[in-house]
Scaffold this active site. Structure first.
Site, PDB file in Angstrom:
ATOM      1  N   GLU A  90       0.823  -1.219   0.000  1.00  0.00           N
ATOM      2  CA  GLU A  90       0.000   0.000   0.000  1.00  0.00           C
ATOM      3  C   GLU A  90       0.853   1.263   0.000  1.00  0.00           C
ATOM      4  O   GLU A  90       0.613   2.197   0.764  1.00  0.00           O
ATOM      5  CB  GLU A  90      -0.965  -0.021   1.188  1.00  0.00           C
ATOM      6  CG  GLU A  90      -1.886  -1.233   1.154  1.00  0.00           C
ATOM      7  CD  GLU A  90      -3.002  -1.206   2.195  1.00  0.00           C
ATOM      8  OE1 GLU A  90      -2.789  -0.650   3.288  1.00  0.00           O
ATOM      9  OE2 GLU A  90      -4.082  -1.744   1.888  1.00  0.00           O
ATOM     10  N   ASP A 112      -8.551  -8.975   4.092  1.00  0.00           N
ATOM     11  CA  ASP A 112      -8.248  -7.822   4.941  1.00  0.00           C
ATOM     12  C   ASP A 112      -9.272  -7.700   6.057  1.00  0.00           C
ATOM     13  O   ASP A 112     -10.144  -6.849   5.983  1.00  0.00           O
ATOM     14  CB  ASP A 112      -8.248  -6.562   4.055  1.00  0.00           C
ATOM     15  CG  ASP A 112      -7.698  -5.344   4.773  1.00  0.00           C
ATOM     16  OD1 ASP A 112      -7.183  -5.495   5.890  1.00  0.00           O
ATOM     17  OD2 ASP A 112      -7.789  -4.244   4.198  1.00  0.00           O
ATOM     18  N   GLU A 141     -12.715  -1.813  12.076  1.00  0.00           N
ATOM     19  CA  GLU A 141     -12.701  -1.116  10.795  1.00  0.00           C
ATOM     20  C   GLU A 141     -13.816  -1.595   9.864  1.00  0.00           C
ATOM     21  O   GLU A 141     -14.546  -0.787   9.294  1.00  0.00           O
ATOM     22  CB  GLU A 141     -11.341  -1.314  10.111  1.00  0.00           C
ATOM     23  CG  GLU A 141     -11.289  -0.737   8.713  1.00  0.00           C
ATOM     24  CD  GLU A 141      -9.942  -0.939   8.033  1.00  0.00           C
ATOM     25  OE1 GLU A 141      -9.053  -1.564   8.634  1.00  0.00           O
ATOM     26  OE2 GLU A 141      -9.789  -0.473   6.895  1.00  0.00           O
TER      27      GLU A 141
END
Ligand code: BDP
Length: 894
Positions: free
Chosen positions: A386, A469, A497
């Site tokens: 990332e 993820d 998240e």
């Protein structure tokens, strides 16, 4: 009454007060027993309590008989030599912020002693004094804490052989008969180390907090995994900041747990000043046996390696050290070129992981840390992921990079937690295959000495539980079991998240339990199944005998009053710690402990809240990503639904994962597709690779599922899919309604805060259902199923049977011919297991009737309140004709 409660109950018993009792009272109890009920019905309430004590809330034992027994069994705390082994302290003038309730201790046994004085004082609602225990017999009712080294009593009653199997972190707790006449008894809590004894102290308090019987205790425990570690992302995915919007800070603070660079009014609260919440955190983490925290985000800001920050980190490490919590940092691979380190900087050409320049630089930085924090753990590294720099930018691979930094810090006794969350698009079109394709060959590589695996001994590869993820459901990461020659850490996300952030009540322990107890079907080199081969066995090293082991949780702490942003998110931190210590625990049992420690020991409250928690994750899966579909999150925040989103990066896009088309839904990762399944051991490769044998809850993870495929329920896939979305929402409705029934038993502030969250949760779950179902419908071109869903009913009004109710609707217009009664005369559930109640009838037309429908499904209770709006037939409002003349989904004559 009020004053007394403030003085003695729960969080209100400050460490300073506890220490005062410990210091002043010596052997003699000074406070009178408080036998009168602490509150009406023996239930303790403090209607202003904000959750800030986490699960270390020591309220008076509510059961009078049990309280009496506890008081008989416990009268004092004995800690010999509590102040002898001072822990290292770098910061000479370490101090708490003015006005703090917590206090700094200098030894681990002081921490244990203070916790017992505070905890027992709160639970027994009377002073339980501490003494140094010198001389004479052990007093009746004493709670003795120590090691064979610190305590003569421990030496006398606990043999070295008893302690040996417990290792450095474990403990034992025993009820022992005193020497002498009568029913004289006392309790010993012992470890090989003072940290072990501290862990035992918290286990003993938990025993009382959960109202377990005290007689004849003989408990011992030690952790299965060596490093039980938090990753704290101070700037990212933070849902517990004190800003009402949930993610930021107020008053100059950032919202993060630790203040390094707060400004304005909060500037004088920066480290090295120690705040109450740091000590509460340290105590709470010690109560779980957590061993360390990486205190900054994996997308690392190198400022944490500068001398000014290191001085602040040293102060924090000083404050955490008595509790057995060590510190680590996340680093940026290319930090050596950061101008903030001038004149000690390198050029990009010098970032060769084999070079003396590179290793020398990291050794110098690590040495600064080591000087300030001698027990510094090491570094967490996100590289070539990332946008973060890494060895591949300079022509090297992950093994070269990890080993380069590992070699630089090895002389300082430090470790490298190298993350495997990499998904370079050049490696494979399927993002989920990429990590193993990069790391597997390094683990297999033959070395000059004939062994396999290139990663250094002080490297742990830190791998997320699943290959995508942190989704609410994923299969376990195929690397577990495939990395025989490398130390591994599993990384779980505690901060929510993708699982509702600080709005949704989602208890994550069932997710982690599912992963840790998944069978990898790992085999040895001869292809024989390993006897121990669950993911937990891989992680704890019993399957493949890795030398170092770790379990890592991305923490959810911030500076909000309750520290986690949602009272129920505290449970996720608690459960993580318990599972990190012992992954074989049952997630419902952990929930029960937490509820008893956090909310109440009233049996109906415990049973109700545990039930809410245990189904909450499956409900979230159901209304967000049912039947194995992955990552349908809105890209802006990862909170709401975004199934139609296509971003510049395909592998960040919901459409890349859902592959919706007129044939069906889901990502074909079978041998006819990307063949991710081949990364699993043969048994699972075959099971996952075949749509007839793949578990339905992972079906779309591995297959593009045809809309009409018959599911195990007998329904076509499309119908099953829609019902799953609906069921998830109706579970949240059940939670919301059920929470309301607990109002008399829950303190007012927390009750109201959770109630408000559940209302938002229900609305947002409905948004997930509606957004996803309406998007999929464009591809399926099928009607919304009605009438045979888990909560479907038909009603009889005026002799007519009416059905066709889309469960997702909030109300249903019912046409009633003039002159006919609007009363519902019968309710016909689609399934016999479904119960209903006519809550309200319409008095006339127009009018409203409500039918409550309840059933238990595979993940818990579901509730639907059907609101029927009785309208005159023939009018526009009551015509109930959808476009095209088809009967509307709301009300069909049958
Ligand atoms: C993703 C998060 C991102 C993290 C990344 C990681 O959205 O904030 O940086 O994981 O784990 O889930 O590195």
């Amino acid at each position: 009454m009020t004053m007394r409660r403030r003085t003695f109950l729960g969080a209100a018993v400050s460490a300073a007060a506890a220490a005062e009792v410990a210091a002043v009272t010596g052997g003699a109890a000074q406070a009178a027993d408080r036998d009168d009920a602490a509150a009406v019905g023996g239930v303790v309430t403090d209607d202003t309590y904000d959750g800030s004590a986490l699960w270390l809330r020591y309220v008076r034992v509510s059961d009078p008989a049990l309280l009496r027994r506890y008081r008989e069994a416990i009268s004092s705390v004995v800690v010999e030599n509590a102040s002898r082994n001072k822990v290292y302290r770098r910061t000479q003038d370490l101090s708490m912020a003015p006005g703090s309730a917590e206090r700094l201790v200098e030894t681990t046994l002081e921490a244990a002693r203070d916790e017992l004085v505070r905890g027992l004082g709160g639970l027994l609602d009377r002073a339980v004094p501490a003494s140094t225990g010198r001389g004479g017999a052990v007093p009746d009712g004493a709670v003795v804490v120590g090691t064979r080294d610190s305590s003569g009593i421990v030496r006398q009653y606990v043999s070295a052989g008893d302690l040996a199997p417990l290792g450095d972190d474990g403990f034992l707790i025993r009820t022992l008969p005193g020497r002498g006449r009568g029913r004289h008894r006392f309790t010993v809590i012992a470890g090989n180390t003072e940290i072990g004894a501290l862990h035992g102290t918290f286990a003993f308090l938990r025993h009382l907090q959960t109202h377990k019987p005290l007689a004849d205790l003989d408990v011992s425990a030690s952790p299965r995994v060596k490093n039980r570690h938090l990753n704290y992302w101070e700037t990212e995915r933070l849902y517990a900041g004190n800003n009402a919007s949930g993610t930021g800070g107020l008053g100059g603070e950032t919202g993060a747990l630790f203040d390094f660079a707060a400004t304005g009014a909060a500037a004088d609260r920066n480290l090295p000043v120690i705040l109450d919440r740091y000590i509460v955190t340290a105590r709470a983490l010690a109560s779980l046996g957590i061993t360390g925290i990486t205190i900054n985000n994996v997308n690392a800001n190198s400022v944490y390696l500068t001398p000014a920050y290191i001085a602040q980190e040293a102060a924090l490490a000083d404050a955490l050290r008595p509790y057995g919590i060590r510190m680590a940092l996340s680093i940026n691979y290319a930090a050596p070129i950061d101008p903030r380190f001038a004149p000690d900087t390198l050029t990009a050409q010098q970032l060769d992981p084999y070079s003396a320049d590179f290793r020398g630089w990291w050794n110098r930085r690590a040495s600064l840390l080591h000087d300030a924090i001698p027990d510094f753990i090491g570094f967490t590294v996100k590289a070539n992921s990332e946008g973060q720099p890494g060895p591949q930018d300079f022509g090297y691979d992950h093994g070269d990079g990890a080993n380069g930094i590992a070699a630089a810090v090895a002389p300082l006794g430090m470790k490298i937690f190298w993350r495997t969350f990499v998904y370079n698009a050049d490696v494979d079109t399927d993002r989920l295959k990429r990590a193993y394709l990069e790391f597997g060959p390094i683990d297999d590589e033959l070395q000059p000495d004939g062994t396999r695996g290139r990663f250094a001994h002080n490297v742990l590869l830190q791998t997320k539980n699943g290959p995508l993820d942190y989704q609410a459901r994923e299969p376990f990461h195929p690397m577990f079991g495939r990395m025989e020659n490398t130390n591994q850490a599993i990384e779980l996300q505690i901060t929510q998240e993708y699982t509702g952030q600080n709005t949704m009540l989602c208890y994550l322990a069932p997710l982690w339990e599912e992963v840790l107890k998944s069978d990898t079907y790992a085999t040895d080199a001869q292809g024989r199944l390993l006897p121990k081969r669950l993911v937990g066995h891989i992680v704890d090293g019993t399957a493949q005998h890795q030398a170092d082991t770790a379990i890592v949780g991305v923490a959810n702490l911030g500076n909000a009053d309750d520290l986690t942003g949602h009272h129920f998110s505290q449970a996720n931190l608690f459960a993580f710690g318990r599972q990190a210590w012992d992954w074989t625990l049952d997630s419902a049992d952990i929930a029960e402990d937490w509820v008893r420690m956090t909310w109440s020991n009233q049996e109906h409250v415990v049973a109700t809240i545990v039930k809410m928690m245990t189904g909450s994750r499956e409900a979230l899966v159901s209304y967000q990503t049912p039947l194995g579909i992955g990552h349908q999150m809105r890209s802006s925040d990862h909170y709401g639904p975004g199934p139609s989103e296509m971003l510049a990066r395909p592998d960040w896009s919901p459409v890349y994962y859902n592959k919706a088309d007129s044939a069906g839904l889901g990502y074909d990762r079978s041998p006819t597709g990307s063949n991710l399944t081949a990364q699993y051991f043969p048994t699972l490769a075959a099971r996952y690779g075949n749509i007839d044998t793949v578990p339905e809850n992972l079906m779309m993870w591995f297959h593009h599922v045809p809309w009409d495929r018959e599911m195990r329920s007998g329904r076509p896939f499309w119908d099953e899919l829609v019902y799953r979305y609906q069921m998830g929402v109706q579970y949240v409705t059940w939670m919301r309604q059920t929470w309301d029934t607990l109002q008399p038993s829950i303190d007012a502030r927390r009750f109201a805060e959770v109630r408000a969250k559940l209302a938002a949760h229900e609305a947002d779950a409905g948004d997930w259902r509606d957004t996803c179902v309406s998007y999929w419908k464009q591809f399926s071109a099928r009607d919304i199923p009605v009438d045979d869903g888990p909560l479907s009913v038909k009603i009889v009004v005026g002799g007519r049977t009416i059905g066709g109710f889309d469960l997702s609707a909030s109300s249903y217009p019912i046409p009633v011919p003039a002159g006919t009664s609007p009363k519902i005369t019968r309710v016909i559930p689609a399934d016999r297991a479904t119960r209903y109640e006519i809550v309200a009838q319409a008095d006339g037309i127009p009018g409203q009737a409500v039918v409550k429908v309840v059933r238990e499904d595979f993940f818990g209770p579901l509730v639907k309140d059907y609101v029927f709006v009785m309208q005159e037939a023939g009018t526009d409002a009551g015509s109930n004709r959808a476009e095209g003349g088809r009967p509307a989904e709301g009300a069909t004559d049958r």
